[in-house]
Design a protein around this motif. Structure first.
Motif, PDB file in Angstrom:
ATOM      1  N   MET A  97       0.847  -1.185   0.000  1.00 45.07           N
ATOM      2  CA  MET A  97       0.000   0.000   0.000  1.00 45.07           C
ATOM      3  C   MET A  97       0.882   1.234   0.000  1.00 45.07           C
ATOM      4  N   ASN A  98       0.557   2.138  -0.854  1.00 44.20           N
ATOM      5  CA  ASN A  98       1.246   3.404  -0.909  1.00 44.20           C
ATOM      6  C   ASN A  98       0.544   4.362   0.057  1.00 44.20           C
ATOM      7  N   TYR A  99       1.178   4.654   1.181  1.00 47.44           N
ATOM      8  CA  TYR A  99       0.526   5.484   2.191  1.00 47.44           C
ATOM      9  C   TYR A  99       0.393   6.935   1.744  1.00 47.44           C
ATOM     10  N   CYS A 100       1.097   7.312   0.712  1.00 43.34           N
ATOM     11  CA  CYS A 100       0.913   8.638   0.119  1.00 43.34           C
ATOM     12  C   CYS A 100      -0.524   8.786  -0.374  1.00 43.34           C
ATOM     13  N   ASP A 101      -1.107   7.698  -0.901  1.00 45.59           N
ATOM     14  CA  ASP A 101      -2.489   7.737  -1.372  1.00 45.59           C
ATOM     15  C   ASP A 101      -3.442   8.092  -0.239  1.00 45.59           C
ATOM     16  N   VAL A 102      -3.243   7.479   0.910  1.00 40.61           N
ATOM     17  CA  VAL A 102      -4.089   7.748   2.065  1.00 40.61           C
ATOM     18  C   VAL A 102      -3.923   9.191   2.518  1.00 40.61           C
ATOM     19  N   LEU A 103      -2.704   9.671   2.481  1.00 38.61           N
ATOM     20  CA  LEU A 103      -2.447  11.056   2.880  1.00 38.61           C
ATOM     21  C   LEU A 103      -3.114  12.046   1.939  1.00 38.61           C
ATOM     22  N   LYS A 104      -3.197  11.709   0.645  1.00 37.44           N
ATOM     23  CA  LYS A 104      -3.872  12.604  -0.311  1.00 37.44           C
ATOM     24  C   LYS A 104      -5.326  12.809   0.090  1.00 37.44           C
ATOM     25  N   MET A 105      -6.030  11.718   0.371  1.00 46.47           N
ATOM     26  CA  MET A 105      -7.441  11.835   0.751  1.00 46.47           C
ATOM     27  C   MET A 105      -7.585  12.603   2.059  1.00 46.47           C
ATOM     28  N   LYS A 106      -6.746  12.295   3.022  1.00 50.05           N
ATOM     29  CA  LYS A 106      -6.810  12.995   4.307  1.00 50.05           C
ATOM     30  C   LYS A 106      -6.533  14.490   4.126  1.00 50.05           C
ATOM     31  N   LYS A 107      -5.545  14.823   3.326  1.00 49.49           N
ATOM     32  CA  LYS A 107      -5.200  16.237   3.083  1.00 49.49           C
ATOM     33  C   LYS A 107      -6.339  16.964   2.372  1.00 49.49           C
ATOM     34  N   MET A 108      -6.978  16.291   1.422  1.00 45.75           N
ATOM     35  CA  MET A 108      -8.103  16.917   0.711  1.00 45.75           C
ATOM     36  C   MET A 108      -9.246  17.234   1.677  1.00 45.75           C
ATOM     37  N   ILE A 109      -9.516  16.342   2.612  1.00 47.04           N
ATOM     38  CA  ILE A 109     -10.561  16.587   3.608  1.00 47.04           C
ATOM     39  C   ILE A 109     -10.171  17.753   4.506  1.00 47.04           C
ATOM     40  N   GLU A 110      -8.922  17.768   4.960  1.00 46.39           N
ATOM     41  CA  GLU A 110      -8.461  18.864   5.821  1.00 46.39           C
ATOM     42  C   GLU A 110      -8.586  20.211   5.109  1.00 46.39           C
ATOM     43  N   ILE A 111      -8.151  20.263   3.863  1.00 42.98           N
ATOM     44  CA  ILE A 111      -8.212  21.518   3.098  1.00 42.98           C
ATOM     45  C   ILE A 111      -9.660  21.937   2.868  1.00 42.98           C
ATOM     46  N   SER A 112     -10.530  20.962   2.551  1.00 41.98           N
ATOM     47  CA  SER A 112     -11.935  21.314   2.309  1.00 41.98           C
ATOM     48  C   SER A 112     -12.599  21.858   3.573  1.00 41.98           C
ATOM     49  N   LYS A 113     -12.163  21.401   4.740  1.00 44.51           N
ATOM     50  CA  LYS A 113     -12.716  21.917   5.992  1.00 44.51           C
ATOM     51  C   LYS A 113     -12.147  23.294   6.322  1.00 44.51           C
ATOM     52  N   LEU A 114     -10.841  23.465   6.109  1.00 41.45           N
ATOM     53  CA  LEU A 114     -10.232  24.784   6.335  1.00 41.45           C
ATOM     54  C   LEU A 114     -10.754  25.795   5.316  1.00 41.45           C
ATOM     55  N   ASN A 115     -10.798  25.363   4.074  1.00 36.12           N
ATOM     56  CA  ASN A 115     -11.313  26.150   2.954  1.00 36.12           C
ATOM     57  C   ASN A 115     -10.799  27.593   2.949  1.00 36.12           C
ATOM     58  N   PRO A 116      -9.494  27.778   2.860  1.00 35.39           N
ATOM     59  CA  PRO A 116      -8.916  29.124   2.966  1.00 35.39           C
ATOM     60  C   PRO A 116      -9.308  30.059   1.821  1.00 35.39           C
TER      61      PRO A 116
END
Length: 144
Positions: free
Chosen positions: A1-20
């Motif tokens: 498993m490429n854990y970078c893939d998991v980090l992409k989804m997590k980062k997208m959620i974080e950014i969508s919540k921050l929504n700068p």
């Protein structure tokens, strides 16, 4: 498993919540697109960039997660959606990730495929017939 893939989804959620930038849509566009044949000129001018954003917003007005795909398994080069669509995917993404973690066989693409099979109403999977047209199909999705 490429854990970078998991980090992409997590980062997208974080950014969508921050929504700068007070955005309505969040897309993952892999660095794969900056290599080779995709011309990114359409993103350099503010008016063409604004037109692209409006075009994508109209295509995503149903709160479905969008994934451009070719071949027998989804590819994670171009995906995203509204904040709600991302949140809906996020819940199932990690549910499936942890379910398959012991097998160490899961990739982002296979997680997307599994979500599409279990929850087809969540994803607008756009099929690209010819692999060599994938980058062009992504560009056209954004600009036409």
């Amino acid at each position: 498993m490429n854990y970078c893939d998991v980090l992409k989804m997590k980062k997208m959620i974080e950014i969508s919540k921050l929504n700068p930038f007070d955005s309505e849509i969040f897309l993952w566009i892999d660095c794969f697109f900056t290599r080779g044949m995709l011309n990114l000129d359409f993103m350099n001018e503010e008016n063409t960039y604004q037109m692209m954003c409006e075009n994508v917003k109209q295509k995503l007005n149903n709160n479905k997660f969008v994934l451009l795909n070719w071949g027998s398994r989804p590819f994670g080069f171009f995906w995203g959606g509204t904040t709600q669509a991302l949140q809906d995917m996020y819940e199932h993404y990690f549910e499936i990730f942890f379910e398959y973690l012991p097998t160490k066989l899961m990739t982002e693409e296979l997680i997307f495929k599994e979500i599409n099979e279990r929850y087809p109403d969540l994803i607008n999977m756009i099929q690209v017939e010819n692999p060599s047209d994938y980058k062009l199909a992504c560009r056209n999705f954004m600009t036409k």
